[in-house]
Motif scaffolding. Structure first.
Motif, PDB file in Angstrom:
ATOM      1  N   ARG A 188      42.926  37.645  46.328  1.00  7.45           N
ATOM      2  CA  ARG A 188      41.611  36.988  46.351  1.00  7.45           C
ATOM      3  C   ARG A 188      41.211  36.444  44.985  1.00  7.45           C
ATOM      4  NH1 ARG A 188      38.329  38.302  50.895  1.00  7.45           N
ATOM      5  NH2 ARG A 188      36.638  37.164  49.865  1.00  7.45           N
ATOM      6  N   GLY A 189      41.606  37.126  43.922  1.00  9.24           N
ATOM      7  CA  GLY A 189      41.187  36.698  42.597  1.00  9.24           C
ATOM      8  C   GLY A 189      42.090  35.661  41.970  1.00  9.24           C
ATOM      9  N   LEU A 190      43.362  35.637  42.380  1.00  7.90           N
ATOM     10  CA  LEU A 190      44.322  34.711  41.791  1.00  7.90           C
ATOM     11  C   LEU A 190      44.949  33.816  42.856  1.00  7.90           C
ATOM     12  CD1 LEU A 190      45.948  37.230  39.267  1.00  7.90           C
ATOM     13  CD2 LEU A 190      44.264  35.441  38.769  1.00  7.90           C
TER      14      LEU A 190
ATOM     15  N   GLY B 194      49.241  38.135  45.101  1.00  7.78           N
ATOM     16  CA  GLY B 194      48.890  39.358  45.813  1.00  7.78           C
ATOM     17  C   GLY B 194      50.090  39.995  46.489  1.00  7.78           C
ATOM     18  N   PHE B 195      50.941  39.180  47.095  1.00  4.10           N
ATOM     19  CA  PHE B 195      52.147  39.709  47.726  1.00  4.10           C
ATOM     20  C   PHE B 195      53.047  40.383  46.707  1.00  4.10           C
ATOM     21  CE2 PHE B 195      56.689  39.097  48.411  1.00  4.10           C
ATOM     22  CZ  PHE B 195      56.877  39.867  49.558  1.00  4.10           C
ATOM     23  N   LEU B 196      53.283  39.714  45.563  1.00  2.66           N
ATOM     24  CA  LEU B 196      54.178  40.273  44.553  1.00  2.66           C
ATOM     25  C   LEU B 196      53.607  41.552  43.946  1.00  2.66           C
ATOM     26  CD1 LEU B 196      55.428  37.038  42.765  1.00  2.66           C
ATOM     27  CD2 LEU B 196      56.719  38.525  44.306  1.00  2.66           C
ATOM     28  N   VAL B 197      52.288  41.590  43.768  1.00  2.00           N
ATOM     29  CA  VAL B 197      51.660  42.819  43.272  1.00  2.00           C
ATOM     30  C   VAL B 197      51.865  43.948  44.281  1.00  2.00           C
ATOM     31  CG1 VAL B 197      49.427  43.933  42.817  1.00  2.00           C
ATOM     32  CG2 VAL B 197      49.971  41.738  41.756  1.00  2.00           C
ATOM     33  N   GLY B 198      51.633  43.644  45.564  1.00  2.02           N
ATOM     34  CA  GLY B 198      51.839  44.647  46.601  1.00  2.02           C
ATOM     35  C   GLY B 198      53.285  45.082  46.696  1.00  2.02           C
TER      36      GLY B 198
ATOM     37  N   VAL C  26      50.570  45.869  36.761  1.00  2.00           N
ATOM     38  CA  VAL C  26      49.590  45.676  37.836  1.00  2.00           C
ATOM     39  C   VAL C  26      48.177  45.734  37.282  1.00  2.00           C
ATOM     40  CG1 VAL C  26      48.596  46.741  39.907  1.00  2.00           C
ATOM     41  CG2 VAL C  26      51.075  46.454  39.715  1.00  2.00           C
ATOM     42  N   TYR C  27      47.910  46.659  36.369  1.00  2.00           N
ATOM     43  CA  TYR C  27      46.582  46.743  35.765  1.00  2.00           C
ATOM     44  C   TYR C  27      46.219  45.444  35.045  1.00  2.00           C
ATOM     45  CZ  TYR C  27      46.573  51.848  36.469  1.00  2.00           C
ATOM     46  OH  TYR C  27      46.581  53.100  37.017  1.00  2.00           O
ATOM     47  N   ILE C  28      47.182  44.884  34.339  1.00  7.77           N
ATOM     48  CA  ILE C  28      46.929  43.628  33.629  1.00  7.77           C
ATOM     49  C   ILE C  28      46.594  42.513  34.614  1.00  7.77           C
ATOM     50  CG2 ILE C  28      48.034  41.830  32.226  1.00  7.77           C
ATOM     51  CD1 ILE C  28      49.570  44.117  30.805  1.00  7.77           C
ATOM     52  N   VAL C  29      47.350  42.430  35.716  1.00  9.68           N
ATOM     53  CA  VAL C  29      47.091  41.403  36.732  1.00  9.68           C
ATOM     54  C   VAL C  29      45.736  41.627  37.388  1.00  9.68           C
ATOM     55  CG1 VAL C  29      47.860  40.438  38.935  1.00  9.68           C
ATOM     56  CG2 VAL C  29      49.538  40.987  37.165  1.00  9.68           C
ATOM     57  N   VAL C  30      45.374  42.869  37.658  1.00 16.09           N
ATOM     58  CA  VAL C  30      44.086  43.154  38.293  1.00 16.09           C
ATOM     59  C   VAL C  30      42.933  42.774  37.372  1.00 16.09           C
ATOM     60  CG1 VAL C  30      42.590  45.019  39.136  1.00 16.09           C
ATOM     61  CG2 VAL C  30      44.966  44.909  39.860  1.00 16.09           C
ATOM     62  N   ASN C  31      43.078  42.956  36.080  1.00 17.12           N
ATOM     63  CA  ASN C  31      42.051  42.479  35.151  1.00 17.12           C
ATOM     64  C   ASN C  31      41.861  40.974  35.278  1.00 17.12           C
ATOM     65  OD1 ASN C  31      40.897  44.608  33.299  1.00 17.12           O
ATOM     66  ND2 ASN C  31      43.061  45.078  33.055  1.00 17.12           N
ATOM     67  N   LEU C  32      42.979  40.252  35.338  1.00 14.19           N
ATOM     68  CA  LEU C  32      42.895  38.795  35.545  1.00 14.19           C
ATOM     69  C   LEU C  32      42.246  38.470  36.882  1.00 14.19           C
ATOM     70  CD1 LEU C  32      46.447  37.721  34.270  1.00 14.19           C
ATOM     71  CD2 LEU C  32      44.255  37.223  33.170  1.00 14.19           C
ATOM     72  N   ALA C  33      42.596  39.242  37.906  1.00  9.34           N
ATOM     73  CA  ALA C  33      42.051  39.001  39.246  1.00  9.34           C
ATOM     74  C   ALA C  33      40.545  39.215  39.285  1.00  9.34           C
ATOM     75  CB  ALA C  33      42.741  39.911  40.253  1.00  9.34           C
ATOM     76  N   CYS C  34      40.069  40.188  38.524  1.00 18.26           N
ATOM     77  CA  CYS C  34      38.630  40.441  38.474  1.00 18.26           C
ATOM     78  C   CYS C  34      37.901  39.212  37.937  1.00 18.26           C
ATOM     79  CB  CYS C  34      38.342  41.658  37.589  1.00 18.26           C
ATOM     80  SG  CYS C  34      36.584  42.062  37.428  1.00 18.26           S
ATOM     81  N   ALA C  35      38.387  38.691  36.834  1.00 18.90           N
ATOM     82  CA  ALA C  35      37.771  37.484  36.282  1.00 18.90           C
ATOM     83  C   ALA C  35      37.868  36.326  37.264  1.00 18.90           C
ATOM     84  CB  ALA C  35      38.446  37.122  34.962  1.00 18.90           C
ATOM     85  N   GLY C  36      39.038  36.136  37.865  1.00 20.89           N
ATOM     86  CA  GLY C  36      39.214  35.035  38.812  1.00 20.89           C
ATOM     87  C   GLY C  36      38.325  35.159  40.028  1.00 20.89           C
ATOM     88  N   TYR C  37      38.206  36.356  40.579  1.00 18.26           N
ATOM     89  CA  TYR C  37      37.397  36.553  41.783  1.00 18.26           C
ATOM     90  C   TYR C  37      35.933  36.234  41.530  1.00 18.26           C
ATOM     91  CZ  TYR C  37      35.058  38.782  45.706  1.00 18.26           C
ATOM     92  OH  TYR C  37      34.249  39.014  46.800  1.00 18.26           O
ATOM     93  N   PHE C  38      35.396  36.747  40.442  1.00 17.65           N
ATOM     94  CA  PHE C  38      33.964  36.550  40.206  1.00 17.65           C
ATOM     95  C   PHE C  38      33.646  35.160  39.678  1.00 17.65           C
ATOM     96  CE2 PHE C  38      34.162  41.171  40.498  1.00 17.65           C
ATOM     97  CZ  PHE C  38      33.083  41.395  41.351  1.00 17.65           C
TER      98      PHE C  38
END
Length: 494
Positions: free
Chosen positions: A85-87, A92-96, A382-394
């Motif tokens: 959702r954020g990127l 998302g698939f690769l993270v999963g 994964v933590y690094i990508v999720v940080n990016l996803a947070c910014a992207g989502y909001f």
């Protein structure tokens, strides 16, 4: 009445207490205090409490990002859904793909530790017990985790809660005893830079120690995959993730402070995970049979961590299987317990295979180090990508939902905190305190690379043949109950 199952996890099965301890036990607080955090003492020395405090603040940035996304996107897919959702759904698939892989390796990692810790301690107490008879303990732990997972989220989460409370209480009591016996040696100077190890003076030593300490926080996000089984998931997930990171971070600070002032800040650089200069050694030398409680807390911590991460791996696999980017079989649920039984069976097979294969192929300690390197490398990524996803989502959500500090500044600071940890875990000698990995632990990099390359191949095939499945990684599935109680489905609500 026999309950039907149509692919939906059990709703409202657990509350804040259970999911909080899902994250707490995934951080393995007792094992971290006794084995992981002391690695930073070689650099920070008696200033290790300051290094732990800095690591806590650094990890709270990422924990805040995970908590914000968990509140917005309560889904069993957790980090995969956040990245989608954020990127982009492909991300998302690769993270999963990577997250399922390493979370399935966490139980064998902890079961190896269970085996060599139990066997080594028994051999030390009774020399007639073979030091290399570690595998029965690992297999026994595997059986316990399998039964808890089979019985469903209520059983496994409550089991984890009991284990988590025990290990935290044991070390808090021990810390209180240490602080009391330190007496006039108690000092706040350990929160300064005057006690760092030789060769690592000042902030440099503290920074090196904090990098190793950051790795002890891994697992704070483990509550998130239980979102679809949790009461009031948006509110509960947010509180559980932040609460676990903050609570256990403070636990790390208190326990590290206690041991540092008791042992002596100026000689703390010699403190480690074993021998007389360790938690076990101090307990044996100064506190009589209290060492037994410390030993049991560490053993308890390995089982609790394995239990929590089995929940994470099976729920994430379930989320990806129900949208058919992983084999549909992994979405199979037990008709009564509503547990992902096929995922649990696979998890058990992976655990037994990895434990016996690595334990006998190398040694249980070497197998542990190899798995730990694979796991931490992927999880920190994964933590690094999720940080990016947070910014992207909001940013996509628009100005109404955007909070610049929480959604832009915190992700940047979180990434900055975890990049050194990633380089350290991978053994890349960017900093002078990083030790380059040697074989077979150095095989971790190729293992991760091969697995992620396979993921890219699967992604390309799915994008060509079933692009709608990749798009599904961005959806949040919430179970909907028919008012009459005779129908369930996995309707997408967001």
């Amino acid at each position: 009445m026999h309950e039907k199952t149509t692919g939906a996890l059990r709703r409202d099965a657990v509350g804040l207490r259970e999911v909080l301890f899902q994250s707490v036990t995934a951080m393995a607080p007792a094992a971290a205090v006794a084995a992981s955090i002391p690695a930073g003492a070689a650099f920070a020395g008696g200033s290790l409490p300051l290094a732990v405090l800095i690591a806590l603040v650094a990890c709270l940035f990422t924990a805040s990002c995970v908590a914000e996304l968990a509140r917005e996107l309560p889904a069993a897919g957790s980090v995969a859904t956040y990245a989608a959702r954020g990127l982009h759904p492909a991300v998302g698939f690769l993270v999963g793909w990577g997250y399922v892989f390493v979370e399935m390796l966490v139980p064998p990692l902890l079961l190896l530790q269970l085996g060599f810790t139990a066997a080594g301690t028994l051999h030390e107490e009774w020399s007639s017990y073979p030091a290399d008879l570690w595998w029965p303990w690992s297999l026994a732990g595997t059986g316990v985790i399998a039964v808890a997972g089979y019985l469903g989220v209520r059983a496994s989460a409550r089991f984890g809660t009991v284990l988590g409370i025990f290990e935290v209480l044991v070390f808090l009591v021990f810390a209180a005893l240490l602080i009391g016996m330190a007496g006039s040696a108690n000092t706040l100077s350990v929160f300064g830079t005057s006690h760092t190890a030789d060769g690592y003076a000042g902030l440099g030593g503290v920074f090196a120690g904090s990098v190793y300490t950051v790795l002890a926080f891994a697992g704070f996000e483990a509550a998130a995959p239980l979102a679809e089984e949790t009461r009031d998931p948006r509110r509960t997930m947010h509180r559980a993730v932040l609460g676990a990171a903050l609570g256990i971070g403070l636990f790390y600070v208190v326990t590290t402070y206690a041991m540092t002032v008791y042992f002596g800040p100026d000689r703390f650089a010699t403190f480690g995970a074993s021998g007389s200069a360790s938690w076990d050694g101090v307990a044996r030398a100064s506190f009589g049979l209290f060492w037994v409680l410390v030993f049991l807390a560490v053993i308890n911590s390995t089982i609790a961590n394995a239990n929590a991460c089995a929940n994470v791996s099976t729920r994430t696999a379930f989320a990806l299987a129900r949208i058919r980017v992983l084999p549909r079989l992994l979405a199979t649920l037990h008709p009564r317990h509503r547990s992902p039984v096929a995922g649990m069976a696979l998890q058990t097979l992976v655990a037994v295979g990895a434990v016996l294969g690595l334990g006998f192929g190398y040694t249980p300690v070497t197998g542990f180090l190899l798995l730990a390197t694979v796991i931490v490398t992927v999880v920190v990524s994964v933590y690094i990508v999720v940080n990016l996803a947070c910014a992207g989502y909001f940013l996509r959500a628009g100005r109404a939902g955007l909070r610049p500090v929480r959604h832009l500044l915190f992700p940047v600071l979180g990434i900055a905190a975890f990049i050194p940890a990633l380089l350290t875990a991978a053994g890349l000698p960017v900093f002078d305190f990083v030790t380059e990995l040697t074989a077979p632990v150095s095989y971790a990099g190729p293992v991760v690379g091969i697995w992620m390359a396979a993921g890219v191949v699967v992604l390309i095939l799915l994008m060509r043949r079933h692009p709608e499945r990749i798009a599904e990684t961005a959806r949040v599935h919430l179970d909907v109950y028919d008012p009459a109680g005779d129908r369930q489905d996995g309707t997408v609500l967001r």
